[in-house]
Design an enzyme around this catalytic site. Structure first.
Site, PDB file in Angstrom:
ATOM      1  CB  ALA A  62      71.961   0.449  63.116  1.00 16.34           C
TER       2      ALA A  62
ATOM      3  CG  PHE B 116      66.593  -5.021  68.316  1.00 12.19           C
ATOM      4  CD1 PHE B 116      66.765  -6.383  68.538  1.00 12.19           C
ATOM      5  CD2 PHE B 116      65.338  -4.580  67.915  1.00 12.19           C
ATOM      6  CE1 PHE B 116      65.716  -7.274  68.380  1.00 12.19           C
ATOM      7  CE2 PHE B 116      64.283  -5.454  67.751  1.00 12.19           C
ATOM      8  CZ  PHE B 116      64.482  -6.814  67.992  1.00 12.19           C
TER       9      PHE B 116
ATOM     10  NE  ARG C 154      65.453  -2.074  71.292  1.00  9.12           N
ATOM     11  CZ  ARG C 154      64.213  -2.436  71.006  1.00  9.12           C
ATOM     12  NH1 ARG C 154      63.468  -2.985  71.940  1.00  9.12           N
ATOM     13  NH2 ARG C 154      63.721  -2.251  69.807  1.00  9.12           N
TER      14      ARG C 154
ATOM     15  CB  SER D 123      59.908   0.149  63.452  1.00  6.93           C
ATOM     16  OG  SER D 123      60.168   1.462  63.916  1.00  6.93           O
TER      17      SER D 123
ATOM     18  CB  CYS E  43      63.702  -7.111  58.150  1.00  5.41           C
ATOM     19  SG  CYS E  43      65.116  -7.346  57.091  1.00  5.41           S
TER      20      CYS E  43
END
Ligand code: NAD
Length: 508
Positions: free
Chosen positions: A159, A161, A189, A238, A293
């Protein structure tokens, strides 16, 4: 084994545990990462990079739990997820707080993060309908065919952040309710929300080993891509990581679904409802500090809608930048100082390439939070498609504005951009909306809806550079991703129809 020095450092801050075989355990790793509050940059906790032994123990636990979990009655699995959705609802504020302190987004937005994940859990409670197979009786004399939809085995999720609740909740509930066991690696994170979600799943009755959680970075990702027991990987993040995971996982024979980066365009037609459109654009560009996103990070003003730009800037200026837990905050900090630096350098690249910064959030000061990673709402005008601030995903509170003479010009701009995650058109003309929705090559299209994230009875899509794989997250496609088909053809002949000799030709 952690050294004495490391152990004494770890004592000063809370440590994030691993979740292995139903127990929350302290890692024996010698490598730990700091977790920061993005509004202050204070270290608030430490998360381990799980050791190879710990990761193997987690995968083995998933493998051991698979048989009984997949054989459990589907009604019993459904009951666990019915209890789970209630526990998430009851604890939404606590979950939101854990998100704001690690991720930075405002508390109200963090509740939205949990809520959108909760909807997927609620949807997973319909598993008794979602997993139905197909039947066709009498395909020939005395013969029937039917299919079962069956789990794959151990599945894994990796997954990002930016949605600490929603995205893990896109993954393990759908995978598990189908009868798979699940190995999850949250973003290093923002792991705390996932750990709270794991505890709630245990409290809802999920047996030990059905969900295991490991932490880490590249080694953990490689472990998941390579482990032979893992049959499928769900990734969100990403392009750099997603393309790598897709290739490495697929090469090892696994199913991979990889949701990646975005550059979402909002096309503004001059016939749009101006008030609504400007408010929607500003909300969708700067909400969550642009770290979504599905953020509308690019506006294309068509024809006379160009003249709306000054008003757009005025509305963005009015947003309040503050720590996410402060009352009235609209825009929180970015996740890290590196992220802030990257966003600022992309803004500067626009200036260097001839664009014009109409609203500059680079030097924003937030009283009491001087060390936070804040960037205020920023709008860049005069942008053209070859500029770096347009070709790269910025992932910050930055709206780049392009102009087009016609709808056709706008469509071709959107279709020439490498990403295809989301887009929206703002118009009051049905024919314009229809043309746009049919001609644009993007997974999720909004008509007067700025962030068209589909509800879980549909699937979260994405096309071209934003997605790899062939089955999307949640909805029908999610069920397909986490299951395989077994087709049974059976013949029950009456005694007097018994074959008298072997049939050696292909049955027709
Ligand atoms: P990221 O790729 O840095 O991290 C995602 C996960 O991959 C993390 O668990 C991380 O540990 C791991 N990872 C990071 N770098 C890696 C590498 N080089 N090799 C292997 N694994 C690696 O992403 P992020 O910064 O956490 O999230 C932001 C990105 O996610 C943005 O690009 C955003 O558009 C994208 N995103 C996409 C969607 C979608 O549905 N399309 C949703 C949310 C976020």
């Amino acid at each position: 084994m952690a050294s004495a020095a490391l152990r004494s450092v770890l004592k000063t801050k809370p440590t994030v545990k691993l979740f292995i075989d139903g127990k929350f355990v302290e890692s024996k790793s010698s490598e730990w990462l700091d977790i920061h509050n993005p509004a202050t940059n204070e270290v608030i906790a430490r998360v381990p990079k799980a050791t190879q032994e710990e990761m193997s123990a987690a995968a083995d636990s998933c493998s051991r739990a698979f048989h009984s979990w997949s054989e459990m009655s589907i009604l019993a699995r459904q009951q666990i997820f019915l209890r789970y959705q209630q526990l998430i609802k009851d604890n939404i504020k606590e979950l939101a707080k854990s998100i704001t302190v690690e991720q930075g987004k405002t508390l109200a937005d963090a509740e939205g993060d949990v809520f959108r994940g909760l909807q997927v859990v609620e949807h997973s409670c319909s598993i008794t309908s979602l997993m139905l197979g197909e039947t066709l009786p009498s395909i020939t004399k005395d013969m029937d065919t039917y299919t079962y939809r069956l789990p794959l085995g151990v599945c894994a999720g990796i997954a990002p952040f930016n949605f600490p609740a929603m995205i893990p909740l896109w993954m393990f509930p759908m995978g598990m309710v189908c009868g798979n066991t699940y190995l999850l690696k949250p973003s290093e994170r923002v792991p705390t929300c996932t750990m709270l979600l794991a505890k709630m799943l245990q409290d809802a009755g999920a047996p030990d080993g059905t969900l295991n959680i490991i932490h880490g970075q590249h080694d953990a990702v490689n472990f998941i891509c390579d482990h032979p027991a893992i049959k499928a990987i769900s990734f969100v993040g990403s392009n750099q990581a997603g393309e790598y995971i897709y290739e490495r996982g697929s090469k090892n024979g696994k199913r991979v679904q990889s949701n990646m980066g975005a550059k979402n365009h909002g096309v503004v037609m001059p016939d749009a409802n101006k008030e609504n459109t400007l408010n929607q654009l500003v909300g969708a560009a700067f909400g969550a500090a642009g770290q979504r996103c599905m953020a509308l990070s690019t506006a294309i003003l068509v024809g006379e809608a160009r003249s709306w730009l000054p008003e757009l800037v005025e509305r963005a200026k009015a947003l309040r930048v503050n720590a996410g837990d402060q009352p009235g905050a609209d825009v929180g900090p970015l996740i890290s100082p590196q992220s802030k630096e990257r966003v600022c350098s992309l803004i500067q690249s626009g200036v260097d390439e001839g664009a014009k910064v109409l609203l500059d959030g680079r030097n924003v000061k937030v009283k009491g939070y001087e060390n936070g990673n804040f960037v205020g709402p920023t709008i860049i005008g005069n942008v053209t498609p070859e500029m770096k601030c347009y070709t790269e995903e910025i992932f910050g509170p930055v709206l780049v504005v392009l102009e087009a003479d016609t709808l056709d010009d706008a469509i071709s701009m959107v279709n020439n951009n490498p990403y295809g995650n989301g887009t929206a058109i703002f118009t009051t003309n049905g024919a314009t909306a229809r043309k746009y929705t049919h001609e644009v090559d993007v997974g999720q299209v909004g008509v007067n809806v700025p962030i068209p994230v589909p509800l879980p009875m549909f699937s979260f899509t994405g096309s071209r550079g934003s997605f790899r794989g062939d089955m999307n997250f949640y909805g029908k496609q999610g069920i397909q991703f986490y299951t395989q088909i077994k087709t049974v053809t059976s013949q029950w002949k009456a005694e007097d129809a018994t074959l008298k000799s072997p049939a050696v030709t292909m049955p027709t």
